[in-house]
Design a protein around this motif. Structure first.
Motif, PDB file in Angstrom:
ATOM      1  N   LEU A  13     -80.042   6.539 -19.382  1.00  0.00           N
ATOM      2  CA  LEU A  13     -80.768   6.614 -18.120  1.00  0.00           C
ATOM      3  C   LEU A  13     -80.217   5.630 -17.092  1.00  0.00           C
ATOM      4  N   GLY A  14     -79.910   4.419 -17.553  1.00  0.00           N
ATOM      5  CA  GLY A  14     -79.328   3.435 -16.647  1.00  0.00           C
ATOM      6  C   GLY A  14     -77.996   3.891 -16.100  1.00  0.00           C
ATOM      7  N   GLY A  15     -77.163   4.456 -16.958  1.00  0.00           N
ATOM      8  CA  GLY A  15     -75.853   4.941 -16.533  1.00  0.00           C
ATOM      9  C   GLY A  15     -75.956   6.097 -15.553  1.00  0.00           C
ATOM     10  N   ILE A  16     -76.899   7.010 -15.796  1.00  0.00           N
ATOM     11  CA  ILE A  16     -77.085   8.152 -14.895  1.00  0.00           C
ATOM     12  C   ILE A  16     -77.486   7.676 -13.499  1.00  0.00           C
ATOM     13  N   LEU A  17     -78.380   6.690 -13.439  1.00  0.00           N
ATOM     14  CA  LEU A  17     -78.816   6.179 -12.140  1.00  0.00           C
ATOM     15  C   LEU A  17     -77.670   5.481 -11.409  1.00  0.00           C
ATOM     16  N   ILE A  18     -76.915   4.683 -12.129  1.00  0.00           N
ATOM     17  CA  ILE A  18     -75.783   3.986 -11.510  1.00  0.00           C
ATOM     18  C   ILE A  18     -74.744   4.988 -11.013  1.00  0.00           C
ATOM     19  N   GLY A  19     -74.430   5.974 -11.850  1.00  0.00           N
ATOM     20  CA  GLY A  19     -73.462   6.994 -11.458  1.00  0.00           C
ATOM     21  C   GLY A  19     -73.935   7.807 -10.261  1.00  0.00           C
ATOM     22  N   SER A  20     -75.225   8.123 -10.221  1.00  0.00           N
ATOM     23  CA  SER A  20     -75.781   8.887  -9.099  1.00  0.00           C
ATOM     24  C   SER A  20     -75.702   8.088  -7.809  1.00  0.00           C
ATOM     25  N   SER A  21     -75.974   6.790  -7.903  1.00  0.00           N
ATOM     26  CA  SER A  21     -75.890   5.920  -6.725  1.00  0.00           C
ATOM     27  C   SER A  21     -74.465   5.868  -6.194  1.00  0.00           C
ATOM     28  N   VAL A  22     -73.505   5.769  -7.095  1.00  0.00           N
ATOM     29  CA  VAL A  22     -72.093   5.734  -6.704  1.00  0.00           C
ATOM     30  C   VAL A  22     -71.676   7.037  -6.018  1.00  0.00           C
ATOM     31  N   VAL A  23     -72.112   8.156  -6.578  1.00  0.00           N
ATOM     32  CA  VAL A  23     -71.767   9.467  -6.008  1.00  0.00           C
ATOM     33  C   VAL A  23     -72.363   9.632  -4.614  1.00  0.00           C
ATOM     34  N   MET A  24     -73.632   9.267  -4.447  1.00  0.00           N
ATOM     35  CA  MET A  24     -74.286   9.404  -3.142  1.00  0.00           C
ATOM     36  C   MET A  24     -73.653   8.479  -2.106  1.00  0.00           C
ATOM     37  N   HIS A  25     -73.273   7.296  -2.518  1.00  0.00           N
ATOM     38  CA  HIS A  25     -72.644   6.359  -1.584  1.00  0.00           C
ATOM     39  C   HIS A  25     -71.319   6.922  -1.089  1.00  0.00           C
ATOM     40  N   ALA A  26     -70.605   7.597  -1.974  1.00  0.00           N
ATOM     41  CA  ALA A  26     -69.328   8.191  -1.588  1.00  0.00           C
ATOM     42  C   ALA A  26     -69.520   9.448  -0.753  1.00  0.00           C
ATOM     43  N   LYS A  27     -70.392  10.338  -1.178  1.00  0.00           N
ATOM     44  CA  LYS A  27     -70.559  11.627  -0.509  1.00  0.00           C
ATOM     45  C   LYS A  27     -71.215  11.494   0.868  1.00  0.00           C
ATOM     46  N   VAL A  28     -72.222  10.648   0.974  1.00  0.00           N
ATOM     47  CA  VAL A  28     -72.970  10.538   2.227  1.00  0.00           C
ATOM     48  C   VAL A  28     -72.353   9.505   3.165  1.00  0.00           C
ATOM     49  N   LEU A  29     -71.927   8.359   2.615  1.00  0.00           N
ATOM     50  CA  LEU A  29     -71.421   7.275   3.454  1.00  0.00           C
ATOM     51  C   LEU A  29     -69.902   7.150   3.428  1.00  0.00           C
ATOM     52  N   GLY A  30     -69.247   7.893   2.538  1.00  0.00           N
ATOM     53  CA  GLY A  30     -67.787   7.912   2.516  1.00  0.00           C
ATOM     54  C   GLY A  30     -67.145   6.651   2.002  1.00  0.00           C
ATOM     55  N   ARG A  31     -67.840   5.910   1.152  1.00  0.00           N
ATOM     56  CA  ARG A  31     -67.310   4.628   0.674  1.00  0.00           C
ATOM     57  C   ARG A  31     -67.480   4.486  -0.832  1.00  0.00           C
ATOM     58  N   VAL A  32     -66.617   3.691  -1.414  1.00  0.00           N
ATOM     59  CA  VAL A  32     -66.800   3.329  -2.820  1.00  0.00           C
ATOM     60  C   VAL A  32     -67.858   2.232  -2.900  1.00  0.00           C
ATOM     61  N   THR A  33     -68.523   2.150  -4.038  1.00  0.00           N
ATOM     62  CA  THR A  33     -69.555   1.135  -4.232  1.00  0.00           C
ATOM     63  C   THR A  33     -68.900  -0.122  -4.787  1.00  0.00           C
ATOM     64  N   GLY A  34     -68.526  -1.020  -3.907  1.00  0.00           N
ATOM     65  CA  GLY A  34     -67.903  -2.283  -4.310  1.00  0.00           C
ATOM     66  C   GLY A  34     -68.830  -3.442  -4.027  1.00  0.00           C
TER      67      GLY A  34
END
Length: 349
Positions: A13-34
């Motif tokens: 569950l923790g991994g799914i949430l982290i991965g989802s956050s990374v995907v949304m940050h890239a798709k919506v804001l166009g950036r990697v999560t650094g």
């Protein structure tokens, strides 16, 4: 309470949430999560002390994301079943002041010099199949492993051999039903937020809401998996001296976070970048473009691995732990030392 090495469901569950956050940050804001890059950008004192006409201003997007990490930590702390899962509540984390200061300084220098930490290199970088990130991840994981296992053979105040994992900390049995329900609610929120961001004309305001929400979701993913506790990380690398306390959570969280990001990046986002399409709320994608394996990358990653092994935390978990200062007071010292290390790097570069 049941003492346990790790929970598969919590890691999932923790991994799914982290991965989802990374995907949304890239798709919506166009950036990697650094995480380290965001913290460095927000706290770089030199961006605010230039001549008036050269001042860059406050990086609002990064500031909202970091605020989301702290808000996410507050949510974890406010719910009893999550608080004990994510934070130390009844015992103070035993980390020496020397290790906190030195670890923080090295953390700031290493992440700046190596251009990233676990979020940027290990999750986003591996999902992009970046050669630089593969080398960086192998380097800082290898150095963290060496730091913990070699450090336990030494006896000095700098290394501080009393690593938290040796205290046989009690990990409570997670309430998987509540966690799964909460995860479903957060992912549903993503669906609604994505629909709203795609349909609204004024993208400027909604992008800050997305950044804030991404930080919240990432923080809760860290808390669900226990990655906010230093001994979880140190327990993963603690293979030689205390194998019976080995903790595989980090591997599981990273795997379940990278997998969805890998699928979306490779099948969708990287193709959009190649076709010069726009993310939802920005005019263009802003992804790393360098492919060179440089000495700076390796040295910086090695420094980060040293700090990661010494402290058991990286920038993301540090920010989430700000809500847990009472039980983990060293977090403030480590954050200030990390910021100092980042600014030292900025001064000389």
């Amino acid at each position: 309470k049941k003492e346990m090495a790790f929970s598969f469901s919590a890691g999932l569950l923790g991994g799914i949430l982290i991965g989802s956050s990374v995907v949304m940050h890239a798709k919506v804001l166009g950036r990697v999560t650094g995480m380290s890059g965001m913290l460095k950008k927000v706290t770089n004192i030199f961006r605010y002390t230039k001549k008036n006409e050269e001042k860059e201003g406050i990086p609002k997007l990064e500031l909202y994301y970091i605020g989301g990490l702290i808000v996410g930590g507050g949510i974890l702390a406010a719910i009893p079943q999550f608080r004990e899962l994510a934070f130390h509540t009844k015992e103070v984390v035993e980390t020496s002041m020397a290790r906190s200061i030195i670890g923080g300084l090295i953390l700031g220098l290493g992440t700046s010099y190596g251009c990233g930490c676990t979020s940027g290199h290990m999750i986003c970088g591996l999902a992009r199949l970046s050669k630089r990130s593969i080398i960086a991840t192998a380097t800082f994981c290898g150095v963290a492993f060496a730091t913990i296992n070699i450090g336990k053979t030494l006896d000095n105040n700098i290394i501080d051999t009393a690593l938290p994992v040796l205290r046989q900390s009690h990990f409570i049995e997670p309430n998987i039903g509540l966690m799964a329900t909460f995860t479903g609610a957060l992912l549903t929120g993503y669906g609604l937020l994505y629909k709203y961001a795609s349909g609204i004309h004024n993208k400027e305001k909604v992008k800050y809401l997305v950044a804030l929400y991404n930080g919240v979701v990432f923080a809760i993913g860290l808390g669900f998996s226990g990655m906010t506790k230093p001994e979880r990380v140190q327990g993963f690398f603690n293979m030689l001296f205390s194998p019976k306390y080995y903790d595989a959570t980090l591997f599981m969280v990273a795997g379940f976070a990278v997998l969805p990001a890998l699928i979306v990046f490779q099948t969708h986002i990287l193709k959009e970048i190649q076709d010069k399409k726009q993310p939802v709320c920005e005019e263009s994608y802003c992804f790393p473009v360098s492919t060179k394996i440089t000495p700076q990358l390796v040295i910086g990653s090695a420094l980060f691995g040293l700090a990661w092994g010494l402290t058991g935390v990286c920038p993301g978990p540090l920010m989430v732990n700000l809500v847990n200062v009472q039980a983990y007071p060293q977090v403030v010292v480590m954050i200030l030392s990390t910021i100092a290390g980042m600014n030292i790097y900025s001064y000389f570069n």
